[in-house]
Write a protein that holds these residues in place. Sequence first.
Motif: not given
Length: 252
Positions: A200-204, A241-248
């Motif tokens: 599973p891979t997140l592309c953010v 911080k949206d990036m960190g929240r999306a990753i978490a």
Amino acid sequence: MNDVNTEFVEGFGGAKLAVHRMGDTGGRPLVLLHGLFSSAEVNWIKFGNAKILADAGFDLVMPDLRAHGQSDGPHDPAAYPADVLVRDLKAVVAAQGLVDYDLGGFSLGARTAVRGVLAGLAPRRLVLGGMGLTGLSGWARRSAHFVDAIDRFGTIERGDKAFVAQAFMKTMKIDRVAARLLLGSVDDTAPDAIAQVGMPTLCVCGADDRDNGSAPELAAALPDGLYVETPGNHMSSVTFKDMGRAIAEFLD
């Protein structure tokens, strides 16, 4: 929990690599790789995304890539064989004793993470930040842009497409000899190879970030890809911080 501890491990050819640790040492390991001309401090720690992930219970392992941050940047061309960043990444994973872990990267870090998986690394989940399909398959063109910025450093004026790269190199006090050698060690990743990235891979990616092509296209090309849009362009998206929240949320 949010103190940063720095240690050094030996990468390819004996180069010293700075590895910054943050979070719960009993938590799930998450290796995060920064982008070109950046560092773990600027890419992940400074704007609070590392704190978000540490507070979510992760044990963050954030190396400075060779020729960046506190890591060595040798001037010997022999220190930069093909995919040297993947060799370094494998050395960090081995030195930290990581077996069950997650892996993420931004821009050059995302490219390195993909190459690492294709070279045999097997994280549970993968995070690719600031990366699109052509950023992997068309790296030669992207690399030429940065080599040009290095070669014309100090003469590039505002309005030139290389001006932002020059300004960032100045801010980060980049060793341009080492960075130029490093750029030559990174290769294209064929589109059909991307289909081999099975976890599973997140592309953010920032809503205004097109520097590495289309992140939605990359997510669609992956066997198990998910695209999440966050604010910003290629330079600013890591400051939200949206990036960190999306990753978490993805890794939870």
